[in-house]
Structures are given as C-alpha cells and as structure tokens.
Scaffold this active site. Structure first.
Site, PDB file in Angstrom:
ATOM      1  N   GLY A 164      83.695  21.217   2.948  1.00 32.83           N
ATOM      2  CA  GLY A 164      84.836  21.969   3.458  1.00 32.83           C
ATOM      3  C   GLY A 164      86.012  21.796   2.539  1.00 32.83           C
ATOM      4  N   GLY A 165      87.140  22.284   2.981  1.00 31.40           N
ATOM      5  CA  GLY A 165      88.313  22.211   2.138  1.00 31.40           C
ATOM      6  C   GLY A 165      88.798  20.797   1.908  1.00 31.40           C
ATOM      7  N   LEU A 207      74.966  17.741   2.917  1.00 35.29           N
ATOM      8  CA  LEU A 207      74.925  18.221   4.291  1.00 35.29           C
ATOM      9  C   LEU A 207      75.925  19.339   4.540  1.00 35.29           C
ATOM     10  CD1 LEU A 207      74.627  14.853   6.274  1.00 35.29           C
ATOM     11  CD2 LEU A 207      72.820  16.523   5.852  1.00 35.29           C
ATOM     12  N   GLY A 208      77.019  19.341   3.798  1.00 30.21           N
ATOM     13  CA  GLY A 208      78.025  20.371   3.997  1.00 30.21           C
ATOM     14  C   GLY A 208      79.273  20.041   3.218  1.00 30.21           C
ATOM     15  N   VAL A 211      80.147  16.180   2.541  1.00 27.14           N
ATOM     16  CA  VAL A 211      79.346  15.265   3.343  1.00 27.14           C
ATOM     17  C   VAL A 211      77.916  15.283   2.831  1.00 27.14           C
ATOM     18  CG1 VAL A 211      78.615  14.616   5.664  1.00 27.14           C
ATOM     19  CG2 VAL A 211      80.818  15.728   5.337  1.00 27.14           C
ATOM     20  N   ASP A 254      92.684  18.357  16.133  1.00 26.58           N
ATOM     21  CA  ASP A 254      91.877  19.428  15.535  1.00 26.58           C
ATOM     22  C   ASP A 254      90.556  19.568  16.278  1.00 26.58           C
ATOM     23  OD1 ASP A 254      91.389  21.523  13.829  1.00 26.58           O
ATOM     24  OD2 ASP A 254      90.611  20.286  12.200  1.00 26.58           O
ATOM     25  N   LYS A 264      80.844  10.734   3.619  1.00 27.50           N
ATOM     26  CA  LYS A 264      81.854  11.750   3.370  1.00 27.50           C
ATOM     27  C   LYS A 264      82.728  11.294   2.218  1.00 27.50           C
ATOM     28  CE  LYS A 264      85.470  14.473   5.669  1.00 27.50           C
ATOM     29  NZ  LYS A 264      86.129  14.777   6.956  1.00 27.50           N
TER      30      LYS A 264
END
Length: 900
Positions: free
Chosen positions: A20-21, A17-18, A25, A133, A40
């Site tokens: 990041g750093g 799904l994606g 996910v 955040d 995740k």
C-alpha cells in the site's frame, strides 16, 4: 521490493502478501521458532519521509500495547540495513473488504463478526489507543474470528489541529474524484474518507467515539453491501458525512431486525454524545440481538386473503389460543427469575487470583459456598442456605480457596495450607484428604471420588473422599499443554470435562474443554475455549468473550449439537487462572458474578503511608506487578494476560518502553544495582517446553536477551522464579522449585566457577517459599514461607543463611525493604500494608512490632502488587476496579431464556 530468501534478522522472506501507500507486507518464516509470520516493512523511498517513519513507529507502539484475540499480534520490531520492519501474526483468511465484494454478509455472521470487531476495538480503547482508520480493509476474517489490523494512524491522544475549514479545503483539493476502493488519506486529515466521523473531517480531536462512527459505517456495509456514505468525489463524500443520513437499512434489507438498524444508526449519529459511548456497549447490543429468536424481524407482506380464508384462520387462531390458555392454567411455564446475592456484611468476595476461585452450589440447589475476606480477617469459606438471608462462616477454613460440594451437599471440599481438605457444610472439624500445593479446582462424584488438579502445572488426580493414595486421572502431554484444571463430573460420575491449556499459548486451537473418563487417562477435545466449563440440563456451559454460552452436549460421549446460545451476558472471568465465575445446580439454577474483576482494568497509582491517593499514571491494562528502579525514576512492570511482557515506565518523562517480544510469558522483573538492566522470569519461552528460565535485558530496550540461569533438567518441571542481583553484583539470587512443593532460595556466583548454593529451604514437607527480597545493603534476605501452615514473613542472613527471624505475626506476604534497610514492609492476611522497624548490623538483627499502615482492599494480589519509594513515604500499588464487592446474580430456570 524484497526478494524470496532475503533475511531481516531471523526472518526469511518467502513471498509478498500486499503493498500500500505506507508499507509492504510479506510472508516470512521465523527461523528460530519455525513458524510463519507476516513482516511489514517501510520501503526505502518512504524512510526519508518523517511522517512515514512516524506512522510506522506509531503502529509499532500501538500494537505492542495491545494483546487480544481480535487484534493482530505484534511479535517483534527491528531495523536492518536501513529497513524498518514489524513482525506480526500471520493471518490466514480474507479481509472484510474482499468478502464484501461478494455481497452483504448473512445476518448471523454480521452479528458474530461485528461483536468480535467490537471486542478488539474495546480492548484498544481501554488501553488508551484510538484506531482512527477502522474500515473493512483493516479487518481480517479468520477461522478464529475477526482481527483488527493496521494501527498506523492509532494515537493515544490527538494534539491540536488546524482549523476545520482549512482541513476540509485541503481534502477538497487533494483529489478530484473519489477512489473506487477506499484509501487511507496521507494528507492533513487522517483516516479513510468513507469511514471518517464528522469531527475527523472537521479536523477536531478524535476519541473512542470517532471509532464508533467508523464501526457503524462498517456494520452498515456488512448488512447492506453498500457504503453508508458514498459520493462521486471526495467533496461529495465529506458533505454526505457532515449533513446526510444513509439510506435506511430496512429499505435495502427488509428482513433486518429493527434492533440492529437502531444499533447501527446510533453508531452513525453526527454528534459524538449521541452515539454509543463504548465499543463494549455495541458488542452487548449485537449479542443481545443474536441471542433473541424473537427480535422483531420484518416479514414480506402476503397478498390479501379471501374472506373465507380469513374466517378460517381466525377460528383456528381462536381455538389455538383457547387450548394454549388451558395448558398454561394447568401447567404454567417456568419463569426466569434473577436476584442479587451480596457478600456478607463488611466482607468482599474472593473470586480472582491464584488462591480464590468461583462460588459453588450444592447439587440439590439448597446451599451455596464461596470464599470471602474482610479487613480484619483472612479469606475463609462461607455457606448460605438459599432460603436464608444470611451466610455463616465455616470456622477452620482460613486461607481456603476453590470450594466444591459433595454429591449429597453434606460436605464442602476445599484447598488450604497446600492440602485438599473437607469440612461438614454445617460446620465442624476439617479433614486433610491429600497434598495439593497450588490447586486449580475439584469435583466430587456420587461414588465419593474426588477429581482435582493439585497444582497449576499438572494433570488431574483422583482420590476417595475418605483419603488414601492419589491416582493419576489424566496424562499431561507437555508438548501440547502445561496444565489440566477445573474438572467437572458429568451426571454418570464416570465421565468428566476439564480445561487444558498451555501457559504460553501454544497451539491455541488445541486449548479448550476436554472430555475424559475415570477409566482412561486419555481425553478428547470437545471445543476450543478460553476457560473453565460446566454442565447442566443437557448443556455444556462455557465462557466466550463476556458471555456464558450454553450448547447441547451428550454427556455420555461429549458430542456437541446445534449452535451455542448465550445463557448470561457479562459473566466474570479470571484471565490469570482461566476460571469462569459461575456455578450450576440441577436443571434450573445458575449463579454467577457479573463482569470481570481484573481483565484489562487495573491501574497504577501512588498512595501515602495512610493509603491516601497521590496520583495515578499509565492507562488501564492487565498489570501483574512490578519493581521501582534503585533511583526511583523508573518502574519495570508486567503487562498482559495470559501472555505477558515486561515494560519500563519512565516516571519522569511519562514514556514507556517494551523490553520483551518473544512468545514466552515474562514476569517477576527486578533491577540491577546501577539501574541499567532488568532481570525477569520467562515461562515457556522458545527454548523451553516446561519450567522457567531467568533472563535479562538492558532497561533502555537495546541489546540482546541474556540468559541468566536455566533449570538443570527442563523435563522435570523445575522452575526458577523471582530473579534479583545482589547489590554488590556478586550473586544472582532466585527461587528454585522442583515440583509442586518445597522450593529454596539459591544464589549463583557471577564470577569464578563456584556452583549455585541454597541459602534457605522450606523446612516442612508441605512448606513452600513463596517470595524473597534482598535488603538494599545486601546483608539480609526477607522471604515468605508456609512452613508454619500459613504464609509468614521471615528474615535470614545473606549469603550464609544463618539465623531466622519471624517478622509477621498473623500471616504475611510480599516483603519489601526501605532504601536504608531500616524498615520492612509486607501485606498481612487482614489485607493491610504493614511496616516493621528494623535494627540491623552485619552481626545482629532485631525487628520491632508490626504497625498497620493502610487497608489493602482493592489492590491486585497477582504478581508483586506494590513497591515502596526509597524513603518509605510513598507506595506504588496496582489497583483493581471497585466491582470486587459486586453481588452475585442468581438465575432460576435459566434454560427457559435460551429459546427467547
């Protein structure tokens, strides 16, 4: 990168799904429940980094403590082959960041979505979690509303930080240019630069008001399509946050309401004390702007008109004003009037809990009835004429709850002693109409039919007010819902609305307000909702977030039209029974209790035998009772509404551990004698569609879920409740309830092949055993029963069930033993904690005179609300906020406010 088909425990990876750093996910399938989830993981290359592992674990702790419609739910956590993973709710939609790439949002969506973000943020803050955040990329827009995500930087408190100058210098050297898309910083400053508050970039402690600043930056971007603080480099962005004001919203979007610009600018104040002090305040401001059709919207300036045109329009306006003045003089408009109605002297309203319920207005709007209690008397019904300054108690209604008027206002129907009853509203004898052991509301039509919910796990039934044989009015589909409740007759007396839901959540889009008819047991969904509804003046009235909403509805078909509008803000709602604390009469009267008396706002505290406070622990939350471990060093407590889980508080270290993670509702914890295991009840777990089962987990949080006992026939609605092990470990003791009445205390031998056997049963047809508690020496069983017509505390011998000694004298519930079995405690109906001396041997039992200890007012009645230290000197209680005594609000001509 995980490949399709990879399994992490019961979760099968389907697609990415994606990434990041700080994590990857994936979409996955939960093979046990056959549902789609989001998984995740912490990649292998980050697992060796302590700060990455800490952030991953922090996110799990933060999300696990939160349960709210506007926060992404955490289902499970795990580690497999060195890969740490979180299992979360799979959200269909797009992030707010993706949506903003298409441009600013329409005003209506800004106000609605902004309020939803505030609601999620408010729940996090009330639970003691600061996001740190908040940004568009961490907000998902779904069909059911906005959802907050990524609590990887969330913390309950921020420790001391390095100096502000060193942090800013680190930030300035961290990146030479600002990224095209805002990224979460992994350096010493935590957060995303474009949305960080001044105190964060200076390295100071972040609190809830820091999230408010980020919220303001998000709202600014939603309205304008531009970031509030932008720079070509990280340094210039930080400088703007510290010293610059964003461009006025009105200069970018001229039609923005001034009130909205004021709301956003207050969020973005440089000094925390000058900002809004809670996300709830921002939500109320946004909803007020949304509800106001005359919110001061600026309009484009038209070209200068010619002189004759100005004369023409001046004359037209003068004529219009003269006409309007004449009409107002002849037919003055209905005015909205609001007034407070306090409870009777030395009493408190009883609106929260299983045996309470909202107030009711008579159909003609001349009377109101409500339940109230005092320190000296149990809950009873009170009637007040609206043209009087005093209320009068209806004698003979002790223990009454969920009252409602007859169509002509001459009678009040109510529930008490496991029955549906009625009494003249002027006072007089009570009449039993039908059995109703654990009712959830009723309504009385003009042809004297009463529609009611006799039990908390049943459909609706109908009966004539004169009595007779009840008939089923709605058919409960247990694959969708476990309860139909809070019926409300519509004006024709044939159609009605009611609330239907599933205790474990189920298909939430099918939980809500239904439209039915006395001529059919079928019903149709009117709209998804979180609780009970009403109808008046052509409007369906229902609870949404903290507001009472009104939406036009055709009472003959149930069809809705137009968009809903708020009829009142900050309206009380009981999350435990899904009722909204309001009532309506005619086309003009609305009565409600402001605020929510328990949602997310309970505390845990120690008090001494006189009720004096000794200390508080844990943040405010949705506590539903708990049990102290045998050594008194830990506390197993239920948290969450309506879906709840078992947590263990370490009272020595000040830490807590979550024990349960599946989709069921987990309540009624107890400890093994060695303090290593916790038993509990699971309601509507993955293997059960109706009824309850008993389970256990290691108190440390390790190991697997252990099934202790299941009802012999789950389709019958048999429930097993209040599990506990005997001190010698030979028996599992529990309550078994088949249907709405009866119940018995059973013991299941844990060795050999002997079957379970009943220890004590309810003795009367309408009797019900409510709770049970084994003595620490294992020789006696204390329990509460309604056999005598009201709940009293008794003791019998264990495990033989020989003998029966009544302990309470004027009502009692929730029995608890002292560690040496020499004293027994309970809560009396006058809401005092009571202590009774006990003289017991293996062959004889004697109880002393009950002695009151301290007033019980303000302690939650949901679940087991207290426990006692082994020496009997300290009580650990679940406390409710002080607004239970808040007055009711009476509103006249409430529909007039809908157009304002």
């Amino acid at each position: 990168m995980l490949t399709t088909g990879t399994k992490l425990g019961p979760y099968e990876i389907q697609s990415p799904l994606g990434a990041g750093g700080m994590g990857e996910v994936y979409r996955a399938r939960d093979t046990r429940l056959d549902r789609t989830v989001a998984v995740k993981i912490l990649p292998q290359h980050l697992s060796a980094k302590p700060e990455a592992r800490e952030r991953f674990e922090r996110e799990a702790r933060a999300i696990s403590s939160l349960s709210h419609a506007n926060i992404c739910h955490l289902y499970d956590v795990g580690v497999q082959d060195g890969t740490s993973y979180l299992v979360m709710e799979y959200l269909e939609g797009e992030t707010l960041a993706d949506r903003l790439r298409k441009g600013p949002l329409p005003l209506e969506q800004v106000l609605r979505t902004g309020a939803e973000i505030c609601d999620g943020l408010e729940r996090a803050h009330r639970t003691g979690v600061i996001h740190r955040d908040l940004k568009p990329g961490n907000i998902m827009l779904t069909k059911s509303g906005a959802k907050l995500m990524d609590f990887g930087l969330a913390k309950p408190a921020v420790p001391a930080q390095p100096s502000s100058s060193s942090l800013i210098q680190a930030a300035l050297t961290q990146a030479a240019t600002a990224p095209a898309h805002p990224l979460t910083a992994e350096g010493m400053i935590v957060g995303t630069y474009q949305y960080m508050s001044p105190e964060q970039v200076e390295g100071k402690d972040a609190d809830a008001r820091s999230d408010i600043f980020a919220l303001g930056a998000v709202l600014y971007e939603m309205v304008t399509g531009l970031r509030a603080f932008e720079g070509k480099t990280t340094a210039s962005t930080i400088a703007a946050i510290l010293a610059s004001e964003p461009q006025p919203i009105s200069s970018i979007q001229p039609l923005t309401p001034p009130a909205l610009e004021h709301t956003v600018r207050t969020c973005l104040a440089k000094e925390p004390d000058e900002r809004w002090q809670s996300a709830g305040d921002v939500a109320r401001s946004l909803r007020w702007i949304s509800s106001s059709a005359n919110s001061g919207v600026s309009r484009p300036v038209a070209p200068r008109a010619r002189r004759w045109e100005r004369w023409f329009w001046a004359a037209a306006v003068a004529l219009l004003l003269a006409t309007l003045g004449w009409l107002l003089a002849v037919h003055p408009p209905a005015r909205v009037v609001r007034a407070f109605i306090p409870p009777p002297a030395e009493t408190s309203f009883e609106f929260i809990g299983d045996f309470s319920g909202p107030p009711a207005l008579s159909p003609d709007g001349t009377q109101m009835v409500f339940a109230a209690h005092s320190l000296k008397e149990p809950t009873a019904l009170w009637v007040r004429e609206l043209n009087s300054l005093t209320a009068r108690k209806l004698e003979g209604t002790d223990g009454a709850y969920n009252p409602f008027f007859s169509h002509d206002g001459r009678f009040v129907a109510f529930f008490a002693d496991s029955n549906l009853k009625k009494i003249p509203s002027a006072g007089g004898p009570t009449t039993v109409i039908a059995p109703a052991p654990n009712a959830r509301g009723g309504s009385w039509s003009q042809d004297d039919t009463i529609l009611y919910a006799p039990d908390y796990r049943d459909g609706l039934w109908k009966i004539k007010s004169s009595g007779g044989t009840p008939e089923r009015a709605t058919q409960l589909d247990t694959s969708l819902h476990t309860t139909h409740r809070w019926p409300f007759f519509l004006p024709d007396g044939q159609h009605f609305i009611f609330f239907a839901t599933n205790h474990s959540g189920g298909k939430s889009e099918l939980n809500g307000i239904y439209f039915g008819s006395l001529g059919s047991q079928q019903a149709k969904l009117v709209r998804a909702s979180e609780g009970s509804a009403g109808y008046a003046a052509g409007y369906l009235l229902f609870h949404q977030q903290s507001a009472l909403m009104a939406q036009p509805m055709d009472a003959s078909t149930g069809a809705l039209s137009r968009e809903p509008a708020p009829a009142a803000d900050n309206v009380g709602f009981d999350v435990g029974t899904w009722h909204t604390t309001f009532t309506v009469a005619g086309d003009s009267l609305l009565l409600y209790q402001p605020g929510s008396a328990n949602a997310g706002n309970l505390t845990l505290a120690w008090v001494d035998r006189k009720g004096n406070p000794l200390g508080q622990f844990g943040e405010r939350s949705d506590y539903r009772g708990g049990r102290l471990s045998p050594d008194g060093k830990k506390f197993a407590v239920v948290m969450g509404e309506p879906k709840s889980d078992i947590w263990v508080f370490d009272l020595t270290r000040g830490t807590r551990t979550r024990l349960t993670f599946d989709s069921g509702t987990h309540i009624m914890p107890s400890w093994s004698a060695d303090g290593r295991r916790v038993a509990f009840m699971v309601q509507n777990g993955p293997a059960l569609t109706f009824g309850t089962t008993l389970h256990a987990r290691l108190a440390s949080g390790g190991g697997e879920d252990e099934l202790l006992a299941a009802p012999p026939d789950t389709s019958s609605g048999t429930s097993l409740l209040w599990p506990q092990w005997s001190p010698d470990g030979r028996y599992l003791v529990y309550l078994q309830q088949s249907g709405p009445t009866g119940a018995a205390v059973w013991a299941k031998p844990l060795t050999g092949n002997d079957p379970p056997f009943a220890i004590v049963k309810a003795e009367s047809p309408q009797g019900r055993i409510v709770q049970a508690r084994l003595s620490p020496d294992g020789h006696w069983l204390a329990y509460s029963s309604t056999d005598s017509g009201r709940e009293e505390v008794y003791v019998t011998e264990f495990p033989t069930g020989r003998g029966r000694w009544q302990i309470s004298r004027e009502g009692g519930t929730f029995p608890v033993w002292r560690g040496d079995t020499r004293e027994l405690y309970y809560i009396a109906f006058d809401r005092h904690a009571i202590a009774v001396d006990v003289h017991a041997t293996q062959n004889d039992f004697a109880a002393g005179v009950p002695q009151p200890l301290f007033a019980y007012r303000g302690i939650s009645p949901t679940g087991f609300p207290y426990d006692v230290s082994a020496d009997g000197q300290r009580f650990l209680v679940t406390q409710t906020p002080p607004n239970l005594d808040a007055p009711l609000v009476l509103v006249t001509n409430w529909t007039t406010a809908l157009s304002k």
